[in-house]
Design an enzyme around this catalytic site. Sequence first.
Site, mmCIF file in Angstrom:
data_model
loop_
_atom_site.group_PDB
_atom_site.id
_atom_site.type_symbol
_atom_site.label_atom_id
_atom_site.label_comp_id
_atom_site.label_asym_id
_atom_site.label_seq_id
_atom_site.Cartn_x
_atom_site.Cartn_y
_atom_site.Cartn_z
ATOM 1 N N GLY A 14 20.332 -4.290 14.406
ATOM 2 C CA GLY A 14 20.859 -3.759 13.272
ATOM 3 C C GLY A 14 22.554 -4.262 13.283
ATOM 4 N N ALA A 15 22.673 -5.421 13.629
ATOM 5 C CA ALA A 15 23.772 -6.155 13.984
ATOM 6 C C ALA A 15 24.725 -6.768 12.745
ATOM 7 C CB ALA A 15 24.229 -6.891 15.137
ATOM 8 N N ARG A 17 25.853 -5.602 10.149
ATOM 9 C CA ARG A 17 26.919 -4.963 9.243
ATOM 10 C C ARG A 17 27.196 -3.685 9.936
ATOM 11 N NH1 ARG A 17 22.472 -4.828 6.802
ATOM 12 N NH2 ARG A 17 23.142 -6.730 5.429
ATOM 13 N N ASP A 64 11.912 -7.676 12.401
ATOM 14 C CA ASP A 64 11.423 -6.410 12.136
ATOM 15 C C ASP A 64 11.324 -5.549 13.397
ATOM 16 O OD1 ASP A 64 10.448 -3.812 11.346
ATOM 17 O OD2 ASP A 64 8.935 -4.713 10.020
ATOM 18 N N SER A 143 22.499 10.211 17.599
ATOM 19 C CA SER A 143 23.460 10.670 16.589
ATOM 20 C C SER A 143 23.489 12.097 16.748
ATOM 21 C CB SER A 143 22.866 10.270 15.225
ATOM 22 O OG SER A 143 23.380 11.274 13.775
ATOM 23 N N TYR A 155 15.164 11.637 10.288
ATOM 24 C CA TYR A 155 16.354 10.936 11.104
ATOM 25 C C TYR A 155 16.628 11.902 12.493
ATOM 26 C CZ TYR A 155 20.931 8.481 11.617
ATOM 27 O OH TYR A 155 21.934 7.778 12.063
ATOM 28 N N ALA A 156 16.803 13.037 12.121
ATOM 29 C CA ALA A 156 17.235 14.002 13.326
ATOM 30 C C ALA A 156 16.083 14.086 14.422
ATOM 31 C CB ALA A 156 17.341 15.578 12.862
ATOM 32 N N LYS A 159 16.395 10.494 16.176
ATOM 33 C CA LYS A 159 17.650 10.559 17.172
ATOM 34 C C LYS A 159 17.491 11.489 18.227
ATOM 35 C CE LYS A 159 19.943 7.242 14.798
ATOM 36 N NZ LYS A 159 20.069 5.848 15.445
#
Length: 254
Positions: A14-15, A17, A64, A143, A155-156, A159
Site C-alpha cells: 500500500g505504498a 501514496r 493484490d 489503527s 475496519y475496526a 485492525k
Amino acid sequence: MTTENTGRTAIVTGAARGIGAGIATRLAADGLAVAVLDLDEAACTTVVEKIEADGGRGLAVGVDVADEVAVTAAVERVADELGEPTVLVNNAGIIRDNLLFKMSVEDWDAVMGVHLRGSFLMSRAVQAYMTKAGWGRIVNLSSTSALGNRGQANYAAAKAGLQGFTKTLALELGRFGVTANAIAPGFIETEMTKATAARVGVPFDDFKDAAVKEIPVGRVGLPADIAHAVSFFASEGAGFVSGQVLYVAGGPKA
C-alpha cells in the site's frame, strides 16, 4: 542517508501514496532497498523515482495482497530483482465504511481480505527469507479504530485482528531472530481520512479541526510520524522489542 540497514531489503505494501509512501521513503533513507507494492504498479513509480533521486534503490511492484498466487510471485520478484526481503511493512488497506445494518457482506469481505488475508499472505511469504537469514522485522499497521469506531465494524475488526496476528507472529518467529510489532495510528492526514470526511459529509478542514480538539499534542498526524515509528521497529536496535502495539496518536490510547 544512514547505513545501518544497508544491504537489506524491505517490502512496504500500500505504498503508492499516503502513509505507505512515507514509510517507503523513510526506510530508503535508512539505507534499505525498498520494494514499493500497491494494486497499481504504475502508481508506485513516483515513490520509486523519489527513492532513486535521493540515492536509494527501489522497485515498483503491482499486486493484490489478497491474491495468494500474486503475492507469491511479487515476493519472488522482489527477491530476484532487489534482494531477499527481511523487512516487511503490512500497510495496504481499504475502507468500506457503513453502519452495521447497512453494511454488505461484500464490504465486510473486501476489508478483511486486504487487511487480514493480505497481511497473512505477505507475512507467510516473506518469513521464509527472514528465518533463513536469522533476522527479520515485521511491522503491521493497525489503527486506533481497533478500539471501536462508529461506522467501521469491518475496519475496526480487521485492525483489532492485526494486533492478535502481530502478537502471534512474535511468539512463533522470535527464536529465528524475527520481531513483529504493530503501529496503531490515530488521525493521520491522508486520502483515506479525506474519504472519511466526505462519507460523513463534513469539509475536511472542519473534520481536522474537530479531531485536533481531541488530540493532546494539538495537531493531526502526518505520514512522517508513522514512518518514524516504523523506522525504529525496523532498526537493529529494536531487536528486543516484539509483540508490541504502539499507538501513534498524539496522546494515550488503550
